[in-house]
Design an enzyme around this catalytic site. Sequence first.
Site, mmCIF file in Angstrom:
data_model
loop_
_atom_site.group_PDB
_atom_site.id
_atom_site.type_symbol
_atom_site.label_atom_id
_atom_site.label_comp_id
_atom_site.label_asym_id
_atom_site.label_seq_id
_atom_site.Cartn_x
_atom_site.Cartn_y
_atom_site.Cartn_z
ATOM 1 N N CYS A 68 -6.379 1.450 -4.076
ATOM 2 C CA CYS A 68 -5.508 1.806 -5.192
ATOM 3 C C CYS A 68 -6.146 1.553 -6.556
ATOM 4 C CB CYS A 68 -4.200 1.042 -5.074
ATOM 5 S SG CYS A 68 -3.435 1.233 -3.458
ATOM 6 N N HIS A 111 0.508 -2.323 -12.615
ATOM 7 C CA HIS A 111 0.299 -1.777 -11.273
ATOM 8 C C HIS A 111 1.660 -1.591 -10.608
ATOM 9 C CE1 HIS A 111 -1.958 -0.727 -7.763
ATOM 10 N NE2 HIS A 111 -1.506 -1.747 -7.057
ATOM 11 N N GLU A 164 1.715 -10.041 -10.171
ATOM 12 C CA GLU A 164 1.281 -9.430 -11.429
ATOM 13 C C GLU A 164 2.022 -10.025 -12.612
ATOM 14 O OE1 GLU A 164 0.253 -5.029 -13.286
ATOM 15 O OE2 GLU A 164 1.610 -5.156 -11.564
ATOM 16 N N LYS A 220 5.108 4.085 -11.710
ATOM 17 C CA LYS A 220 5.259 4.345 -10.278
ATOM 18 C C LYS A 220 6.725 4.478 -9.881
ATOM 19 C CE LYS A 220 1.049 2.109 -8.458
ATOM 20 N NZ LYS A 220 0.447 1.607 -9.723
ATOM 21 N N HIS A 237 3.567 5.791 -5.676
ATOM 22 C CA HIS A 237 2.240 5.175 -5.662
ATOM 23 C C HIS A 237 1.222 6.215 -5.206
ATOM 24 C CE1 HIS A 237 -0.971 2.496 -5.611
ATOM 25 N NE2 HIS A 237 -0.491 1.502 -4.879
ATOM 26 N N PHE A 269 -6.084 -2.681 -2.078
ATOM 27 C CA PHE A 269 -6.341 -3.393 -0.830
ATOM 28 C C PHE A 269 -7.821 -3.765 -0.764
ATOM 29 C CE2 PHE A 269 -2.739 -1.423 1.991
ATOM 30 C CZ PHE A 269 -1.803 -2.144 1.275
#
Length: 419
Positions: free
Chosen positions: A170, A310, A321, A342, A347, A406
Site C-alpha cells: 500500500c 493512511h 497512525e 479512503k 483502499h 504490508f
Amino acid sequence: MAALPSITPRRVVVTGLGVITPIGNTKEAFWSSLVAGRGGMGKITRFDSSDYASHIAAEVKDFNPEDYGDKREMRRMDLFCQFGYAAAQQAIEDAGIQFDAIDSDRVGVIIGSGIGGMYIFEDQVRVIDQKGPRRITPFFIPMMISDIIAGHISIRYNLRGPNYATTSACATSGHSVGCAMREIRYGFADMMIAGGSEAPVCQTGLGGFCSMKAVSTRNDEPERACRPFDAERDGFVMGEGAGILVLEEYEHARRRGAHIYGEIAGVGFTADAFHITAPPDDGHGAVRAMRLAVQDAGLSLTDIDYINAHGTSTPLNDAAETKAIRTLFGEHADKLLVSSTKSMHGHLLGAAGAVEAAAVLLSFDRDIVPPTINYERPDPECDLDYVPNEARNAKIYHALSNTFGFGGHNACLAIKRVE
C-alpha cells in the site's frame, strides 16, 4: 549526451494529475465527489461474492478502456494496466506537455503496483486446469508484471529517461512519487510520470483479504462500511483504480508556462521492522517517516497544516497512525486537519499514495480540505480533528500524505503550496 546529475538539489513541482477511481474517472469528477462527501462503495458486481465473508468493494464505474487506446491494444493489458495507462494519459494531457519540444532522454516513468495483474493470473490458472499449459497466452507474463505500465507509457510517448516500477504494497505509489522526485531533484531527469495502479477486486484478491480478516464485513450497509478513525470501524474496503502525477523541475515548468499544483518538497521512507501486516502500537515507523519528510522539505513541524492520513478503517492502523501523529507533533497535533479520503474511494492499495497526493494537490488548488465520511462515533484512541463528514474551506500551505504497506513499508510525502 545527457547532462550529468546535479549536486545542487532542484525544486520539483507537480504540473499534471490523472485519476481513475471508484468516485470519478477524471480529475474533476474525483474532486466533486471528495468535496461532496460521496462514497463509491457497494456490493461487488464483478463476480458472485455470496460465499465470501465480505460482499463489498469500491469498484470503478463506467470505465471504457477503448477511450484510451484501440481495442486490440487494450485487450493485451490487464485491468490494472488499463487503469494506469488511462490515468497517465490524463495526467500528461493535464500538464499540456508537447514532447517534441523537450528532451525525451530527460523524461522518465515510475509507475508501480502492489499486486499487478491478478485478473490475467486467475484467468490463466483456469486455462491450465481446463486446457493444459500449452494454451497459456504468450501475453500472460507481459500482462501480469507490475512494471508493465511504465513500459507502455515510455513506449507510447518515446520517453527514454529513468523507467521502473516500485512494489511496496500500500506504500507503492508513495514510493513511486518520492523516487520520481529524487530523480529530478538530483538531476537525473527534468520530468517524471509517476504513480500507481491496482485492480484487486477479483476472487483471489477478496478471498485473501477476507481470510486475513482485514476487510469490512458491514455487508448490509456497504456505503457506510469504510469509516476511518470511527469507533465502529471493522476493516478496510478494497478499492481499485490509478493515480498518476506529472512531476517537473520548477524552472522547466515555469519556462513552458505550466500550471503548478504544488511542490513535492520532501520524502520520508522507513521500515517498521516489526510484523508482516500489523503496525507497531506506537507507530514508530510512521513517526520517523513523517519526521524525515518534514526535515527533507526544510520545514518545521509547526508548518504542517494538513495530513492526508493512511486511515484505512482498520482498528490497528488508525489507532497507531493517530498515536504516531500525536507523538511527533505534540501540542501542534490539535491544530492539524487530518482526513482519510479512503472513506470515500476505498483502499486502492498500490494506487492509494498517488490518488491521495492528488487530493492534497487539489486541496491546495481549490482551498478546500476533503472530509472523512462515516465518522459517527468517536474512538478515545483516535482523538484528532478528522474533518468529519463535511469538507472544510481552508487555505493550507504545507501538507503530508501518508502511505503504509504490508511488510512494514512507510512512505510519507511533504507537499508545499506554490504561490
